[in-house]
Scaffold this motif. Structure first.
Motif, PDB file in Angstrom:
ATOM      1  N   CYS A  31      48.193 -60.998  27.320  1.00  0.00           N
ATOM      2  CA  CYS A  31      48.567 -60.107  26.218  1.00  0.00           C
ATOM      3  C   CYS A  31      47.280 -59.605  25.547  1.00  0.00           C
ATOM      4  O   CYS A  31      46.371 -60.386  25.251  1.00  0.00           O
TER       5      CYS A  31
ATOM      6  N   CYS B 197      47.033 -61.459  21.687  1.00  0.00           N
ATOM      7  CA  CYS B 197      46.804 -62.908  21.524  1.00  0.00           C
ATOM      8  C   CYS B 197      46.029 -63.509  22.701  1.00  0.00           C
ATOM      9  O   CYS B 197      45.678 -64.701  22.663  1.00  0.00           O
TER      10      CYS B 197
ATOM     11  N   CYS C 269      52.598 -59.046  24.390  1.00  0.00           N
ATOM     12  CA  CYS C 269      53.729 -59.970  24.505  1.00  0.00           C
ATOM     13  C   CYS C 269      54.761 -59.725  23.393  1.00  0.00           C
ATOM     14  O   CYS C 269      54.511 -58.982  22.446  1.00  0.00           O
TER      15      CYS C 269
ATOM     16  N   CYS D  51      53.663 -60.448  19.739  1.00  0.00           N
ATOM     17  CA  CYS D  51      52.615 -59.592  19.166  1.00  0.00           C
ATOM     18  C   CYS D  51      53.027 -58.121  19.069  1.00  0.00           C
ATOM     19  O   CYS D  51      52.257 -57.307  18.580  1.00  0.00           O
TER      20      CYS D  51
HETATM   21 ZN   LIG Z   1      50.588 -61.746  22.395  1.00  0.00          ZN
END
Ligand SMILES: [Zn+2]
Length: 245
Positions: A153, A156, A177, A180
């Protein structure tokens, strides 16, 4: 008159006048290349059944004019089987359209040429065309320098099984993701699709047949590339519309 020789795959053809054809090839030594085959519609010996879309040829040409003249063509592979299946034919048409849109004259890439031969041969074998196209497309955009970042991602920096589905953001060529996500994106990818595409990125062409995509992963990946291509080119190539997912 300087005679030259090159190999290439026919990616576009148009009639010119009553007897001639304008032929565009993708060549491993010249990149995208266009020449004229004079009398091609009449010359049975030199050109018949050779100057066709998808044909892999060796050609002799002379380039003393702005538009080079094709003197002779030798057929290496006609990829004839592509014409026996509508979906495989339209997939190959999209491949040719992508090469026309993305490659340039005097900008050759033998690895890109290998991708072109790989996908045409794979489509000729009447394997599942959707899976073949996904594998081709991930290699194609990577060679062009637009490899999507599918490892983690983008926010993150993690890739966890429970953090899907992921959204693909074409503007950065990256995934975000579920936790996020703030922006919306039309393209959703399951963790399975993300992992399969990441594996395809690192495997060489001759090992790609190890990967097995489910129908839903194939659909997600095709939607990703359609979206990505439209974003990068700022237009939608017409052949994408014939690709049914
Ligand atoms: Zn993420």
């Amino acid at each position: 008159m300087a005679l030259q020789r090159t190999a290439g795959v026919v990616i576009h053809l148009t009639d010119y006048g009553e007897a001639d054809k304008i032929v565009t090839l993708y060549s491993p030594t010249l990149g995208q290349w266009t020449g004229i085959a004079k009398g091609a519609k009449r010359s049975i010996k030199r050109f018949v059944n050779k100057l066709e879309l998808f044909s892999h040829l060796d050609i002799d040409y002379s380039d003393q004019y702005a538009l080079p003249i094709i003197n002779q063509a030798e057929l290496i592979n006609s990829h004839l089987a592509l014409r026996q299946n509508y979906q495989n034919y339209t997939a190959a048409t999209l491949v040719c359209e992508l090469f026309r849109s993305w490659t340039h004259a005097n900008d050759h890439d033998p690895q890109l040429f290998s991708c072109l031969i790989w996908i045409l041969e794979r489509l000729c074998q009447h394997h599942a065309w959707q899976e073949a196209m996904v594998l081709f497309l991930i290699k194609f955009y990577s060679r062009l320098g637009y490899q999507p970042n599918l490892l983690v991602c983008a926010t993150c920096q993690r890739l966890e099984n429970h953090s899907g589905p992921f959204r693909f953001q074409a503007s950065h060529g990256e995934i975000v993701c579920r936790k996020c996500q703030s922006a919306t994106s039309a393209v959703m990818l399951s963790i399975n699709t993300v992992k399969l595409l990441s594996k395809a990125l690192v495997l060489p062409l001759d090992k790609l047949n190890r990967l097995r995509f489910t129908p839903s992963s194939t659909n997600e990946a095709l939607a990703l590339f359609k979206h990505y291509d439209r974003y990068l080119l700022d237009r939608e190539g017409p052949s994408w519309n014939f690709i049914k997912t």
